[in-house]
Design an enzyme around this catalytic site. Structure first.
Site, PDB file in Angstrom:
ATOM      1  CG  HIS A   1      -2.610 -14.847 -43.736  1.00 48.65           C
ATOM      2  ND1 HIS A   1      -1.398 -15.885 -43.320  1.00 48.65           N
ATOM      3  CD2 HIS A   1      -0.966 -13.896 -43.874  1.00 48.65           C
ATOM      4  CE1 HIS A   1      -0.510 -15.345 -43.062  1.00 48.65           C
ATOM      5  NE2 HIS A   1      -0.544 -14.000 -43.316  1.00 48.65           N
TER       6      HIS A   1
ATOM      7  CD  GLU B   1       1.553 -11.283 -42.338  1.00 49.30           C
ATOM      8  OE1 GLU B   1       2.310 -10.938 -41.220  1.00 49.30           O
ATOM      9  OE2 GLU B   1       1.180 -12.100 -42.771  1.00 49.30           O
TER      10      GLU B   1
ATOM     11  CD  GLU C   1      -9.880 -12.563 -60.516  1.00 50.90           C
ATOM     12  OE1 GLU C   1     -11.404 -13.519 -60.453  1.00 50.90           O
ATOM     13  OE2 GLU C   1      -9.663 -12.245 -60.558  1.00 50.90           O
TER      14      GLU C   1
ATOM     15  CG  HIS D   1      -5.284 -11.373 -60.299  1.00 45.63           C
ATOM     16  ND1 HIS D   1      -5.045 -11.916 -62.006  1.00 45.63           N
ATOM     17  CD2 HIS D   1      -6.513 -12.633 -59.688  1.00 45.63           C
ATOM     18  CE1 HIS D   1      -6.019 -12.255 -61.925  1.00 45.63           C
ATOM     19  NE2 HIS D   1      -6.622 -13.189 -61.127  1.00 45.63           N
TER      20      HIS D   1
END
Length: 124
Positions: free
Chosen positions: A75, A117, A56, A7
């Site tokens: 990003h 993105e 998360e 994550h």
């Protein structure tokens, strides 16, 4: 030895606003959450239902002002199956912050200013 990437954490100022954004913009759903016993923080894990990777979202009770993202040179990227459909949805939501037409992709902002993105399925 092996490591598995599971994550990415993003701290958010308004958890409900962020949850709504990620569901509306990208179809991400809450997979599980952890609420600290004394209410100091909440962790919500979002999934796309397709991969093992999760986002998360961390909400901190004592946070009184939005996060300063500095130059925001990081990003997350999402490959989408219907690029034109997502583009129109994001245009209607007013969250497109940058377009790179020569590369065939664009970026959206979440409510805290994080860049996401958006890439068509046939790229990357």
């Amino acid at each position: 030895m092996k490591a598995k990437y599971i994550h990415t954490n993003i701290n958010v100022f308004d958890l409900e606003k962020s949850l709504k954004f990620y569901e509306d913009a990208l179809g991400l759903k809450e997979k599980r959450r952890y609420e600290q016993e004394e209410g100091k923080f909440i962790l919500v894990y979002l999934t796309d239902g397709q991969s093992d990777m999760e986002i998360e979202l961390t909400w901190l009770r004592d946070r009184k002002e939005p996060y300063n993202l500095g130059d925001n040179e990081i990003h997350l990227a999402f490959r989408v199956d219907d690029f034109d459909g997502f583009y129109e949805r994001h245009k209607e939501m007013g969250c497109i912050c940058y377009e790179n037409k020569p590369m065939g992709l664009y970026f959206i902002n979440d409510p805290d200013g994080w860049w996401l993105e958006v890439v068509p399925a046939d790229k990357h």
